[in-house]
Design an enzyme around this catalytic site. Structure first.
Site, PDB file in Angstrom:
ATOM      1  N   HIS A  77       0.833  -1.213   0.000  1.00 59.64           N
ATOM      2  CA  HIS A  77       0.000   0.000   0.000  1.00 59.64           C
ATOM      3  C   HIS A  77       0.866   1.261   0.000  1.00 59.64           C
ATOM      4  O   HIS A  77       0.513   2.264  -0.628  1.00 59.64           O
ATOM      5  CB  HIS A  77      -0.969   0.005   1.190  1.00 59.64           C
ATOM      6  CG  HIS A  77      -1.836  -1.222   1.242  1.00 59.64           C
ATOM      7  ND1 HIS A  77      -2.457  -1.642   2.382  1.00 59.64           N
ATOM      8  CD2 HIS A  77      -2.174  -2.111   0.262  1.00 59.64           C
ATOM      9  CE1 HIS A  77      -3.143  -2.746   2.117  1.00 59.64           C
ATOM     10  NE2 HIS A  77      -2.979  -3.053   0.848  1.00 59.64           N
ATOM     11  N   HIS A  84      -9.303  -1.768  -4.660  1.00 55.57           N
ATOM     12  CA  HIS A  84      -8.197  -2.163  -3.782  1.00 55.57           C
ATOM     13  C   HIS A  84      -7.246  -3.132  -4.498  1.00 55.57           C
ATOM     14  O   HIS A  84      -6.031  -3.076  -4.298  1.00 55.57           O
ATOM     15  CB  HIS A  84      -8.678  -2.772  -2.465  1.00 55.57           C
ATOM     16  CG  HIS A  84      -7.519  -3.003  -1.544  1.00 55.57           C
ATOM     17  ND1 HIS A  84      -6.935  -1.997  -0.799  1.00 55.57           N
ATOM     18  CD2 HIS A  84      -6.754  -4.102  -1.326  1.00 55.57           C
ATOM     19  CE1 HIS A  84      -5.896  -2.470  -0.155  1.00 55.57           C
ATOM     20  NE2 HIS A  84      -5.753  -3.753  -0.456  1.00 55.57           N
ATOM     21  N   ASP A 136      -3.243  -2.726  -4.896  1.00 54.94           N
ATOM     22  CA  ASP A 136      -2.247  -3.768  -4.623  1.00 54.94           C
ATOM     23  C   ASP A 136      -1.354  -4.014  -5.841  1.00 54.94           C
ATOM     24  O   ASP A 136      -0.133  -4.131  -5.727  1.00 54.94           O
ATOM     25  CB  ASP A 136      -2.940  -5.094  -4.273  1.00 54.94           C
ATOM     26  CG  ASP A 136      -3.438  -5.138  -2.830  1.00 54.94           C
ATOM     27  OD1 ASP A 136      -2.988  -4.325  -2.004  1.00 54.94           O
ATOM     28  OD2 ASP A 136      -4.273  -6.019  -2.530  1.00 54.94           O
ATOM     29  N   HIS A 166      -1.337 -10.712  -5.180  1.00 54.37           N
ATOM     30  CA  HIS A 166       0.109 -10.478  -5.031  1.00 54.37           C
ATOM     31  C   HIS A 166       0.947 -11.543  -5.738  1.00 54.37           C
ATOM     32  O   HIS A 166       1.923 -11.243  -6.398  1.00 54.37           O
ATOM     33  CB  HIS A 166       0.480 -10.461  -3.552  1.00 54.37           C
ATOM     34  CG  HIS A 166      -0.259  -9.410  -2.779  1.00 54.37           C
ATOM     35  ND1 HIS A 166      -0.194  -8.073  -3.102  1.00 54.37           N
ATOM     36  CD2 HIS A 166      -1.087  -9.494  -1.723  1.00 54.37           C
ATOM     37  CE1 HIS A 166      -0.951  -7.385  -2.259  1.00 54.37           C
ATOM     38  NE2 HIS A 166      -1.509  -8.224  -1.417  1.00 54.37           N
TER      39      HIS A 166
HETATM   40 ZN   LIG Z   1      -3.882  -4.677  -0.137  1.00 59.36          ZN
END
Ligand SMILES: [Zn+2]
Length: 306
Positions: A81, A238, A242, A265
């Site tokens: 973040h 969001h 990321d 991720h």
């Molecule tokens: Zn995140």
């Protein structure tokens, strides 16, 4: 001074908070750094071997958050973040000093980082920025999840899609042009999890610092947070946040088009490893104003003075 020159922050900024997964208290201080130093993490709770240079190849874990580990086994986690805020704001050089292993989660978004950095302001150097330009299309797939990186003229586009069976999430899709669009909704969008996963995460030793103050929790068709949603696409926004933070681990901002479905991720990191492991896939170029279309300069001048 050119908007295409490298930037750092004007003065140091400190954040007090808690690590989302470790639950540990942490003080994070951002210090201005000289041109060409990049973003550097420093674990000031350790005396030696305490510097960690972000790189897609030193991502040691990418499940639930992004963790970096240096060659001495020293780690920092949940970097994404902050990295997203730095990428979006165009911060090229910064020293991130941490009193513990995990960055503070704050409200689960990048809002606090972005607001504080904008408040303190920028220092622009006389050194030109460098960018990674994608030259060849690369796709990484893991079952239904995928990410692709393809060439694009001068912008960075992130096109992201998620698919959930929960009514309050369902399918969301959004696309952002990182250098041209207003990113407020992206910066403000919080991390989220399903209520049924909370116990599982806690048993795994994760989410020890997690609460309704720093994550959206979805139970069935209901959002348990009093605040409800900050924007109608908060979940996918969001994921874009990321993704932006994870790709900034490449070392420079990127020019290209990124498309991902149901990724996260790990998918982003695996795709970046494939992209950057062969130098025929990309080039690193110094941006000179004469090579840049007029509209790009105007928009970025407006953005940096806003
Ligand atoms: Zn995140």
């Amino acid at each position: 001074m050119s908007v295409l020159n490298q930037k750092t922050i004007k003065k140091k900024i400190s954040f007090n908070g808690t690590g989302l997964h470790s639950g540990k208290k942490v003080i994070m201080t951002l210090f201005p750094a000289p041109p060409n130093s990049g973003i550097i993490f420093k674990r000031s709770d350790l005396q030696i071997n305490n510097l960690i240079h972000p790189n897609v190849f030193n991502v040691s874990s990418a499940s639930y958050c992004t963790k970096l580990t240096n060659e001495y086994g020293v780690s920092v986690s949940t970097v994404e973040h902050l990295m997203a805020a730095l990428c979006g704001l165009g911060i090229d050089n910064l020293l991130v000093d941490l009193s513990s292993e995990e960055l503070p989660i704050m409200d689960g978004s990048s809002k606090n980082f972005v607001d504080a950095i904008k408040d303190i302001g920028f220092n622009i150097s006389d050194q030109p920025i460098r960018i990674i330009k994608i030259d060849k299309k690369i796709t990484y797939k893991d079952g239904e999840k995928f990410i692709s990186f393809e060439p694009n003229k001068i912008s960075l586009e992130i096109d992201f899609e998620i698919k959930y069976k929960q009514n309050s999430i369902l399918n969301q899709k959004n696309k952002k042009n990182i250098y041209m669009d207003n990113l407020t909704d992206i910066y403000n969008s919080r991390t989220f999890c399903l209520f049924e996963d909370v116990e599982k995460l806690k048993k795994m030793g994760l989410a020890q610092g997690g609460s309704l103050d720093n994550a959206i929790v979805v139970k069935g068709n209901e959002i348990l947070n009093e605040e409800k949603l900050r924007n109608s696409n908060e979940f996918v926004n969001h994921k874009i946040l990321d993704c932006l933070g994870d790709i900034y681990l490449a070392g420079y901002r990127m020019v290209g088009k990124i498309t991902s479905s149901q990724g996260g991720h790990n998918v982003t990191n695996q795709g970046l490893r494939d992209l950057l492991s062969n130098n025929e896939n990309y080039s690193i170029i110094e941006l000179k104003e004469k090579n840049i279309p007029h509209s790009f300069l105007i928009k970025n001048t407006l953005k940096s003075s806003a």
